[in-house]
Design an enzyme around this catalytic site. Structure first.
Site, PDB file in Angstrom:
ATOM      1  N   LYS A   1      36.399  52.237  32.485  1.00 34.58           N
ATOM      2  CA  LYS A   1      36.242  50.785  32.331  1.00 34.58           C
ATOM      3  C   LYS A   1      35.713  50.543  30.929  1.00 34.58           C
ATOM      4  CE  LYS A   1      36.096  46.461  33.667  1.00 34.58           C
ATOM      5  NZ  LYS A   1      37.288  45.694  34.055  1.00 34.58           N
TER       6      LYS A   1
ATOM      7  N   ASP B   1      33.550  47.855  38.340  1.00 38.11           N
ATOM      8  CA  ASP B   1      34.961  48.076  38.655  1.00 38.11           C
ATOM      9  C   ASP B   1      35.303  49.558  38.757  1.00 38.11           C
ATOM     10  OD1 ASP B   1      35.302  45.349  38.660  1.00 38.11           O
ATOM     11  OD2 ASP B   1      36.211  45.248  36.676  1.00 38.11           O
TER      12      ASP B   1
ATOM     13  N   GLU C   1      41.026  50.788  32.154  1.00 38.44           N
ATOM     14  CA  GLU C   1      41.109  49.417  32.659  1.00 38.44           C
ATOM     15  C   GLU C   1      40.423  48.458  31.689  1.00 38.44           C
ATOM     16  OE1 GLU C   1      39.639  46.551  36.329  1.00 38.44           O
ATOM     17  OE2 GLU C   1      39.487  48.728  36.558  1.00 38.44           O
TER      18      GLU C   1
ATOM     19  N   VAL D   1      41.957  46.632  41.865  1.00 32.25           N
ATOM     20  CA  VAL D   1      42.558  47.208  43.077  1.00 32.25           C
ATOM     21  C   VAL D   1      43.867  47.905  42.734  1.00 32.25           C
ATOM     22  CG1 VAL D   1      43.400  46.718  45.396  1.00 32.25           C
ATOM     23  CG2 VAL D   1      41.417  45.497  44.524  1.00 32.25           C
TER      24      VAL D   1
ATOM     25  N   GLU E   1      40.892  37.980  37.799  1.00 31.45           N
ATOM     26  CA  GLU E   1      40.999  37.781  39.253  1.00 31.45           C
ATOM     27  C   GLU E   1      42.441  37.828  39.744  1.00 31.45           C
ATOM     28  OE1 GLU E   1      38.263  37.732  41.032  1.00 31.45           O
ATOM     29  OE2 GLU E   1      37.071  37.797  39.199  1.00 31.45           O
TER      30      GLU E   1
ATOM     31  N   PRO F   1      49.747  44.435  48.769  1.00 29.00           N
ATOM     32  CA  PRO F   1      49.544  43.359  49.736  1.00 29.00           C
ATOM     33  C   PRO F   1      48.200  42.670  49.528  1.00 29.00           C
ATOM     34  CG  PRO F   1      50.286  45.381  50.820  1.00 29.00           C
ATOM     35  CD  PRO F   1      49.931  45.746  49.412  1.00 29.00           C
ATOM     36  N   ALA F   2      48.179  41.371  49.707  1.00 27.02           N
ATOM     37  CA  ALA F   2      46.929  40.625  49.598  1.00 27.02           C
ATOM     38  C   ALA F   2      45.887  41.226  50.535  1.00 27.02           C
ATOM     39  CB  ALA F   2      47.165  39.158  49.943  1.00 27.02           C
TER      40      ALA F   2
END
Length: 242
Positions: A37, A50, A109, A17, A12, A200-201
């Protein structure tokens, strides 16, 4: 750089992203991209994983998933509890190598951190990276506690002869606290590798078109982007106002 392994310092922290941003940036640079993945846990067969999320955000990329297990656990544990075959590092390396024959860039990933176990023998993403002899991007958190996990990850990579390519901050807050701002200087120091971006969040909640347009501004030229790490550090570091 045909294969790039992307690991997190934990769960997390924005690894998926960040993978999407790297994929979108490579696509904008005209490169064909596949995302692999290694193992997806905690989802039913009909749910979006994902790799699918990377494709949704990044656009025209090939999405592949080696295995899926229903419980949100480490892949080795999830496979055992589901009574299914585990994924081995050699499986990951073989799949990535095959995709690399058909794409300019393959993004592998992981699941959680670098040493999360994939099989009963203790095989990890680090083992797969070693088999591939691939560079590794570390996706790290911004705030307090990230220095320890980032340094441990980088040390493990170097102990295996795998120097990290750099660090990407998976979610940079709108109002960073002092720890996050200081970490802009400290993260590359403890990792022994440069900062290669900061997302950026909330980036993953952007509409895909907006995400693809902005992604190259979030990652450094080493990843085909335009992000200027030094300018970001000066702007967002300890001297930031407001």
């Amino acid at each position: 750089m045909a294969v790039l392994v992307i690991t997190g310092t934990g769960t997390e922290i924005g690894k998926t992203v960040a993978t999407a941003a790297i994929a979108a940036t490579a696509r904008a640079a005209g490169r064909s991209v596949a995302v692999l993945k290694a193992a997806q846990t905690g989802l039913r067969p009909d749910e979006t994983g994902d790799a699918d999320e990377v494709r949704r955000l990044a656009g025209d990329v090939t999405a592949a998933e080696l295995a899926r297990y229903p419980e949100p656990l480490a892949p080795a544990t999830a496979a055992r509890r589901a009574g299914r075959a585990p994924v081995h590092p050699a499986d990951i390396a073989e799949a990535a190598a095959k995709l690399a024959t058909e794409h300019d860039l393959v993004l592998v990933e992981g699941a959680g951190g670098l040493l999360v176990r994939f099989d009963p023998a203790g095989g990890t993403l680090a083992d797969a990276a070693g088999l591939l002899d691939a560079p590794v991007v570390i996706v790290a958190a911004a705030g307090l506690g990230t220095l320890n996990t980032t340094e441990l990850t980088a040390r493990e990579l170097r102990g295996r002869g795998l120097a990290p390519l750099g660090v990407v901050i998976g979610s940079w807050p709108d109002a960073p606290d002092l720890a996050a701002r200081c970490n802009l200087a400290d993260l590359p120091d403890v990792a022994g590798a440069p900062l290669l971006g900061a997302l950026p969040a909330g980036s993953g909640a952007l509409p895909p078109d907006a995400f693809r347009a902005k992604a190259p501004h979030w990652v450094a030229p080493r990843l085909d982007g335009t992000w200027d790490g030094e300018a970001f550090r000066v702007r967002e570091g300890p001297g930031r106002r407001g």
